[in-house]
Design an enzyme around this catalytic site. Structure first.
Site, PDB file in Angstrom:
ATOM      1  N   GLY A 121      14.412  45.874  40.624  1.00 52.62           N
ATOM      2  CA  GLY A 121      13.303  45.443  41.492  1.00 52.62           C
ATOM      3  C   GLY A 121      13.761  45.274  42.932  1.00 52.62           C
TER       4      GLY A 121
ATOM      5  N   LEU B  80      13.383  46.903  45.682  1.00 55.71           N
ATOM      6  CA  LEU B  80      12.565  47.250  46.851  1.00 55.71           C
ATOM      7  C   LEU B  80      11.602  46.131  47.230  1.00 55.71           C
ATOM      8  CD1 LEU B  80      11.602  50.987  46.265  1.00 55.71           C
ATOM      9  CD2 LEU B  80      13.643  49.995  47.275  1.00 55.71           C
ATOM     10  N   GLY B  81      11.613  45.033  46.467  1.00 58.35           N
ATOM     11  CA  GLY B  81      10.658  43.956  46.714  1.00 58.35           C
ATOM     12  C   GLY B  81      11.064  43.071  47.879  1.00 58.35           C
ATOM     13  N   GLN B  82      10.310  41.986  48.049  1.00 61.90           N
ATOM     14  CA  GLN B  82      10.539  41.085  49.190  1.00 61.90           C
ATOM     15  C   GLN B  82      11.991  40.591  49.202  1.00 61.90           C
ATOM     16  OE1 GLN B  82       8.548  37.287  49.079  1.00 61.90           O
ATOM     17  NE2 GLN B  82       8.870  36.897  51.253  1.00 61.90           N
TER      18      GLN B  82
ATOM     19  N   ASP C  15      14.709  50.460  41.478  1.00 65.06           N
ATOM     20  CA  ASP C  15      13.329  49.975  41.413  1.00 65.06           C
ATOM     21  C   ASP C  15      12.532  51.022  40.636  1.00 65.06           C
ATOM     22  OD1 ASP C  15      11.781  47.607  43.329  1.00 65.06           O
ATOM     23  OD2 ASP C  15      10.520  49.048  42.257  1.00 65.06           O
TER      24      ASP C  15
ATOM     25  N   ASP D 265      12.653  51.807  35.461  1.00 57.84           N
ATOM     26  CA  ASP D 265      11.608  50.937  34.932  1.00 57.84           C
ATOM     27  C   ASP D 265      12.297  50.024  33.920  1.00 57.84           C
ATOM     28  OD1 ASP D 265       9.626  49.762  33.408  1.00 57.84           O
ATOM     29  OD2 ASP D 265       8.347  51.544  33.392  1.00 57.84           O
TER      30      ASP D 265
ATOM     31  N   TYR E 293       2.394  33.787  34.782  1.00 58.66           N
ATOM     32  CA  TYR E 293       3.676  33.923  35.485  1.00 58.66           C
ATOM     33  C   TYR E 293       4.586  32.737  35.146  1.00 58.66           C
ATOM     34  CZ  TYR E 293       6.824  34.063  39.591  1.00 58.66           C
ATOM     35  OH  TYR E 293       7.915  34.092  40.432  1.00 58.66           O
TER      36      TYR E 293
ATOM     37  N   LYS F  62       8.226  32.571  33.174  1.00 56.45           N
ATOM     38  CA  LYS F  62       9.434  32.012  33.798  1.00 56.45           C
ATOM     39  C   LYS F  62      10.043  30.907  32.931  1.00 56.45           C
ATOM     40  CE  LYS F  62       9.863  34.587  37.430  1.00 56.45           C
ATOM     41  NZ  LYS F  62      11.006  35.509  37.535  1.00 56.45           N
TER      42      LYS F  62
END
Ligand SMILES: NC(=O)c1ccc[n+]([C@@H]2O[C@H](COP(=O)([O-])OP(=O)(O)OC[C@H]3O[C@@H](n4cnc5c(N)ncnc54)[C@H](O)[C@@H]3O)[C@@H](O)[C@H]2O)c1
Length: 320
Positions: free
Chosen positions: A8, A10-12, A34, A52, A142, A146
């Site tokens: 992941g 490429l995320g924030q 990503d 993925d 979500y 978590k």
């Protein structure tokens, strides 16, 4: 910890973590991945893999090909997006996580970092200075994923010795990559709108106080926890980490110091209900005592830095 795979990426958070990790550990030792193929251009110097995380065979092949011994697993669906598509949140956040955990164990990796979130708390938690150990019964999908992630981290650490580490990130504020659909995204959007139009319509109520952290502290906390001596680490699911806490009204007032004409209005939507049962602040004494956590950024210096950098990104002439 010789070869690190970031999922992941490429995320924030990943887009900045991959740069800082390359600086700290050498670009050759950081593999970024990503689900889409746009990453190669974001990660000069790093190997880039399209991955993925729900595809266990592909993940295993990448771990083998690059001799990966550490994974930082950032691929996830965040809170607001997860409420709009709970099945997808479960698939990525649980099925994907289990793949990463199982492969980490079967291939005897050195370390696995999985971020948790302040979303683990819920209506029955203590919501001021939320303790490290408290009731965790969130009311979002979500948050459910978590909490399960934290429980699995504890379980597999005890069962297999997998060296798992995690931080309950507060809302992350940054300017390089836009946030991916969380409840705290407003604290980034507000800077863009303040500079672009001088007005912002906030999806939370004016008094929704939430813990936040600036990106430089986020990446440093992640690196410091990952590097910490295994004997010092007593929490494997997710450490509370605090840096600053503020309401939309308080960040608006801070921005107004530099853009006096800035105006904020409030049109709370479903995100208000999510924020209502998240903590206003967290007790992060375990992180401070066990691996030396200490923030460097607060509301005041973060606001100045965001205004300068978002203005530069937008090509807007702005001086403090
Ligand atoms: N940003 C925050 O404020 C915040 C707060 C608390 C916790 N976190 C946690 O930190 C981690 C990273 O968050 P972020 O803000 O960078 O998220 P983000 O939404 O910005 O990025 C997530 C990345 O995961 C990728 N992804 C989605 N599905 C995938 C799949 N099937 N396989 C591989 N990649 C996939 C997306 O393309 C995206 O680049 C997540 O675990 C998140 O829950 C973030």
């Amino acid at each position: 910890m010789k070869k690190i795979l970031i999922t992941g990426a490429l995320g924030q958070i990943g887009s900045e973590l991959s740069v800082e990790f390359s600086r700290r550990y050498g670009a050759d030792n950081v593999v970024v991945s990503d689900v889409n193929s746009e990453g190669a251009k974001l990660a000069p110097g790093n190997a880039y893999e399209v991955l993925d995380v729900t595809d266990a065979a592909a993940l295993e092949a990448i771990v083998k090909r690059h001799n990966v011994d550490t994974i930082v697993h950032l691929a996830a669906i965040l809170s607001a997006k997860g409420e709009q598509n709970p099945d997808l949140a479960w698939k990525i956040n649980i099925d994907g996580l289990l793949n990463v955990m199982r492969i980490s164990m079967s291939m005897k990796l050195d370390r696995l970092m999985v971020p948790s979130s302040i979303a683990v708390f819920g209506p029955t938690s203590v919501l001021y200075d939320s303790p490290q150990e408290t009731i965790l019964k969130p009311n979002t999908m979500y948050g459910v994923t978590k909490v399960i992630g934290e429980l699995l981290a504890d379980y597999y650490y005890k069962k297999s010795g997998l060296d798992m580490r995690g931080i309950r990130y507060p809302g992350v504020i940054s300017y390089r990559t836009l946030p991916g659909g969380g409840t705290t995204d407003y604290a980034v959007e507000i800077f863009y709108e303040a500079l672009r139009s001088g007005r912002y319509t906030c999806p939370l109520s004016s008094d929704a106080c939430l813990p936040m952290i600036y990106m430089p502290d986020t990446v440093r906390a992640t690196a410091e926890l990952l590097e910490a001596d295994p004997d010092a680490i007593k929490v494997h699911g997710g450490y509370n980490v605090g840096a600053m806490s503020f309401t939309p009204a308080q960040i608006a007032a801070e921005i107004k110091k530099y853009i006096p004409s800035f105006e904020i209005e409030y049109a709370p939507d479903f995100r208000r209900e999510i924020a209502r049962y998240w903590p206003a602040s967290v007790d992060d004494s375990a992180a401070r005592a066990q691996w030396g956590w200490k923030e460097e950024w607060n509301l005041e210096n973060m606001t100045r830095d965001m205004l300068v950098n978002v203005a530069a990104k937008l090509g807007i002439d702005f001086k403090l």
